[in-house]
Design a protein around this motif. Structure first.
Motif, short mmCIF file in Angstrom:
data_model
loop_
_atom_site.label_atom_id
_atom_site.label_comp_id
_atom_site.label_asym_id
_atom_site.label_seq_id
_atom_site.Cartn_x
_atom_site.Cartn_y
_atom_site.Cartn_z
N ASN A 1 0.83 -1.21 0.00
CA ASN A 1 0.00 0.00 0.00
C ASN A 1 0.86 1.26 0.00
OD1 ASN A 1 0.91 -0.40 2.62
ND2 ASN A 1 -0.91 0.47 3.56
N SER A 2 2.03 1.16 -0.65
CA SER A 2 2.86 2.35 -0.84
C SER A 2 2.25 3.23 -1.92
CB SER A 2 4.29 1.94 -1.22
OG SER A 2 4.29 1.21 -2.43
N LEU B 1 -9.95 -5.70 4.79
CA LEU B 1 -9.55 -5.31 3.44
C LEU B 1 -10.01 -3.89 3.10
CD1 LEU B 1 -10.05 -8.46 1.18
CD2 LEU B 1 -7.94 -7.24 1.64
N ASP B 2 -11.24 -3.56 3.45
CA ASP B 2 -11.81 -2.26 3.09
C ASP B 2 -11.14 -1.11 3.83
OD1 ASP B 2 -13.62 -3.45 1.34
OD2 ASP B 2 -15.06 -3.83 2.95
N LYS B 3 -10.40 -1.40 4.89
CA LYS B 3 -9.77 -0.34 5.68
C LYS B 3 -8.34 -0.04 5.24
CE LYS B 3 -12.49 -1.68 9.74
NZ LYS B 3 -12.44 -2.16 11.15
N ILE B 4 -7.83 -0.77 4.27
CA ILE B 4 -6.45 -0.59 3.83
C ILE B 4 -6.35 0.65 2.96
CG2 ILE B 4 -4.58 -1.56 2.45
CD1 ILE B 4 -5.46 -4.32 3.33
N GLN B 5 -5.51 1.58 3.37
CA GLN B 5 -5.27 2.82 2.62
C GLN B 5 -3.76 2.99 2.39
OE1 GLN B 5 -7.78 4.57 1.44
NE2 GLN B 5 -9.33 3.35 2.50
N THR B 6 -3.39 3.91 1.51
CA THR B 6 -1.98 4.14 1.23
C THR B 6 -1.28 4.77 2.43
OG1 THR B 6 -2.55 6.26 0.22
CG2 THR B 6 -2.32 4.36 -1.25
N VAL B 7 0.00 4.47 2.57
CA VAL B 7 0.83 5.03 3.63
C VAL B 7 2.16 5.47 3.03
CG1 VAL B 7 -0.21 3.68 5.48
CG2 VAL B 7 1.74 2.75 4.23
N PRO B 8 2.82 6.47 3.62
CA PRO B 8 4.11 6.95 3.09
C PRO B 8 5.27 6.07 3.55
CG PRO B 8 3.48 8.27 4.97
CD PRO B 8 2.33 7.31 4.73
N LEU B 9 5.16 4.78 3.30
CA LEU B 9 6.15 3.84 3.81
C LEU B 9 6.37 2.74 2.78
CD1 LEU B 9 7.87 3.07 6.30
CD2 LEU B 9 5.94 1.73 7.11
N ASP C 1 3.34 -3.99 -7.07
CA ASP C 1 3.82 -3.64 -8.41
C ASP C 1 5.29 -4.01 -8.58
OD1 ASP C 1 4.83 -1.80 -6.68
OD2 ASP C 1 4.34 -0.04 -7.86
N PHE C 2 5.92 -4.48 -7.51
CA PHE C 2 7.29 -4.99 -7.52
C PHE C 2 8.25 -4.02 -8.20
CE2 PHE C 2 4.79 -8.86 -6.93
CZ PHE C 2 5.40 -9.37 -5.80
N GLU D 1 9.27 6.47 -4.19
CA GLU D 1 8.11 5.78 -4.76
C GLU D 1 7.68 6.38 -6.10
OE1 GLU D 1 5.78 3.04 -3.49
OE2 GLU D 1 7.88 2.69 -3.10
N SER D 2 8.32 7.46 -6.51
CA SER D 2 7.93 8.10 -7.77
C SER D 2 8.41 7.33 -8.99
CB SER D 2 8.49 9.53 -7.82
OG SER D 2 7.97 10.32 -6.79
N THR D 3 9.41 6.47 -8.80
CA THR D 3 9.95 5.74 -9.95
C THR D 3 8.93 4.76 -10.51
OG1 THR D 3 11.70 4.26 -10.68
CG2 THR D 3 10.96 4.02 -8.41
N THR D 4 8.96 4.58 -11.81
CA THR D 4 8.08 3.62 -12.48
C THR D 4 8.88 2.42 -13.00
OG1 THR D 4 8.31 4.88 -14.54
CG2 THR D 4 6.41 5.38 -13.15
N ASP D 5 10.06 2.23 -12.46
CA ASP D 5 10.92 1.14 -12.89
C ASP D 5 10.53 -0.12 -12.12
OD1 ASP D 5 12.89 -0.28 -14.10
OD2 ASP D 5 14.54 0.55 -12.92
N CYS D 6 9.64 -0.90 -12.71
CA CYS D 6 9.11 -2.11 -12.07
C CYS D 6 9.47 -3.34 -12.89
CB CYS D 6 7.59 -2.02 -11.93
SG CYS D 6 7.00 -0.59 -11.00
#
Length: 621
Positions: free
Chosen positions: A98-99, A156-164, A199-200, A614-619
């Protein structure tokens, strides 16, 4: 043998089709007319058995081909017995990344939403006795427990994004360690399935160190964004550490393009109070671009700013918050010794911006250092141990020291103070090669002081100077160098802010005080003595904010905004107090934005931003 999709086995009823084809196709007769049938009968008798065998082989081939195709869609597998299960309950450890990178758009919405729905399907199909370790990047005490099928669906419904962010190896190791502990202390654990939904990003699998696992089963499930384009504001900084009313400020902004396509006319909006600017930039693929915005401050006080990008992919990194303080004065303490020179205090008396207090060495007491930005030692010949200790603590607390020794200085009394400030130790007086050779124009100290670099500028003359020892150290930076190669004026490096003049200001040593360079140096020292704090910190990284002027009360320090009131940890390093934003609680409670640091009253601004990793799109594909 078991099947992943056993419902496909119903298609085996379609095996009747080849049988029907066989019965009706091969029993059709064709009439041939011959004048004599004797030869035909003999040939038919010889080949009838061969044809019957061939027809049966064709039928068998059709049946097998269709049956194998149906079984392939059902995905058969042979479960391996878990020798260590000992009949315990099965466990499904589900990790949902959830990054912020999971907020990218996928084929069916955000990647995080797709991951939640995939987890929901897995939980729905699990047996009723299956226990679940459902967790995210938080990996805290609330997530570290086995729950039932119903509880897992509710969470499941309570999972939100975190800065981690989490390294994949750390996630798997955390799961293994908890399940092993649970099996040894509380209950028997059967088959363990590790499901990784992410998204690895390639950075999350760097330095991956995992031991072999003969017990668990691992299912990495990849979620890919529709587009790999993304731009973000990478960093923001001022060209100069000095900010005063009515003077120009140069704000540098670095924008990064993580995609494989160049982007033109990226719109960027800057807002600092009433100051607003719009800038358009072009950025090449997989590169960064720096741009500069100029503005002038009209008033003093705490300033809060925000820079916004117009992006179409990831949105969390499109805002960058920053803040700073514009002081209306600098507080200076001048301590005069036996060989003090009046021009020092005269320079600061010319501007009201400098609040100056001049005392004699004998009048000094430690409380005079409170709330001072700069302390100048003017012509002191002998430093007492008490004064040295007070000045050392003042320096550790972020204060600035400028040392102009007396002509009759007992240099051994200076050694302890100079060493603690990462400055060279003074030794005997020399009159050889003491003329000024060069100025270090490249150092930020001289930034803006001269219109251009000029090696032929008329320099003040020095007749004598103190030799220096320990000049091979890289902890200080020479600003003015003598003809003999020794430093005449230098400053300490690193986090310490101290200046040393390796001569005396008395006329016997030269006419340095009569040259225009002398007041310029004093004013620049005062400007650089303003205690500065970082204009922005990153949530999730080692982050400390210095409190230079904390009140003496017992009330806790608060970090406040319109929606948040957070009490941070306070740490002390020497005489300086810091706000620490490194704990898990800070990660969960604070969002990117501008805040006030409140200690009885607002004392400083604080700006927080999310980690740009986390800004990179290199997956991985």
């Amino acid at each position: 043998m078991k099947f992943t999709y056993p419902e496909f086995l119903w298609a085996l009823f379609f095996l009747i089709i080849p049988v029907i084809i066989h019965l009706f196709n091969f029993r059709r007769y064709k009439v041939l007319y011959f004048s004599s049938l004797q030869f035909i009968k003999r040939v038919e008798q010889e080949t009838r058995s061969t044809q019957r065998l061939k027809h049966l082989l064709v039928l068998l081939s059709r049946l097998l081909a269709l049956a194998f195709l149906i079984i392939a869609f059902a995905q058969p597998y042979k479960p391996v017995e878990n020798k260590n299960s000992q009949g315990g309950k099965p466990v499904m450890a589900i990790y949902i990344d959830n990054s912020f990178s999971m907020t990218a758009k996928g084929t069916e919405g955000e990647l995080l939403s797709e991951a939640r729905e995939t987890a929901r399907k897995l939980i729905d199909k699990a047996t009723l006795n299956t226990l679940f370790l459902l967790h995210t990047n938080l990996m805290n005490g609330l997530e570290q427990r086995l729950i039932s099928k119903v509880e897992a669906l509710e969470r499941l419904d309570k999972i939100q994004t975190v800065p981690l962010t989490r390294n994949t190896g750390d996630v798997v190791t955390w799961q293994r360690r908890f399940i092993k502990s649970e099996s040894e202390t509380r209950r028997k654990i059967g088959i363990v399935q590790h499901v990784l939904l992410s998204d690895f990003q390639k950075k999350d699998l760097e330095n991956l160190a995992l031991t072999k696992d003969d017990v668990g089963y691992y299912y990495p499930i990849l979620f890919q964004p529709q587009s790999n384009q993304n731009i973000s504001i990478d960093s923001v900084w001022f060209s100069s550490p000095i900010r005063k009313i009515g003077e120009n400020n140069e704000l540098n902004i670095r924008i990064r393009n993580y995609g494989n396509e160049a982007i033109t006319n990226v719109e960027m909006h800057l807002e600092i109070g009433k100051i607003k600017r719009d800038v358009f930039v072009d950025i090449d693929a997989n590169s960064s671009k720096e741009t500069m915005v100029n503005f002038t401050e009209a008033s003093s006080g705490m300033k809060k700013g925000k820079i916004t990008l117009n992006d179409k992919q990831l949105f969390w990194d499109d805002d960058f918050y920053f803040s700073y303080q514009v002081d209306d004065h600098t507080s200076i303490l001048v301590i005069n010794g036996e060989n003090s020179e009046a021009p020092v205090s005269r320079v600061y008396a010319l501007e009201q911006y400098y609040l100056q207090k001049v005392i004699q060495e004998s009048e000094f007491s430690g409380d005079l250092l409170r709330n001072k930005d700069l302390v100048i030692l003017n012509g002191i010949n002998e430093l007492s141990s008490g004064l040295t200790e007070e000045l050392q603590e003042f320096s550790k607390s972020g204060g600035t020291l400028a040392i102009f020794p007396g002509s009759q200085s007992i240099l051994t009394t200076y050694s302890g103070l100079l060493s603690s400030l990462d400055l060279p130790v003074l030794s005997d007086v020399t009159s050889s090669g003491t003329g000024i050779r060069t100025l270090n124009y490249d150092d930020p100290f001289f930034d803006g002081m001269f219109e251009k670099k000029n090696d032929e500028i008329r320099m003040p003359s020095l007749k004598k100077a103190f030799r220096t020892s320990g000049t091979q150290s890289k902890d200080f930076l020479p600003l003015i160098t003598a003809d003999n190669g020794s430093p005449l004026f230098l400053r300490s490096g690193g986090m310490i802010n101290a200046f040393l003049f390796c001569s005396s200001l008395e006329s016997d040593f030269g006419n340095f005080t009569n040259n225009a360079l002398f007041p310029s140096i004093l004013l620049r020292i005062a400007e650089m003595s303003q205690r500065k704090a970082p204009i922005a910190l990153t949530i999730g990284k080692q982050a400390y904010y210095p409190l230079h002027h904390r009140a003496e009360g017992e009330s806790p320090v608060h970090i406040r905004s319109e929606k948040t009131d957070f009490i941070p940890q306070i740490e002390s390093q020497g005489a300086l107090t810091y706000i620490s934003l490194n704990g898990q609680e800070a990660l969960e409670m604070l969002l990117a934005g501008n805040y006030d640091i409140v200690d009885d009253k607002p004392v400083a601004p604080l700006s927080l931003n999310y980690d740009r990793s986390e800004s990179t799109t290199d997956c991985f594909s």
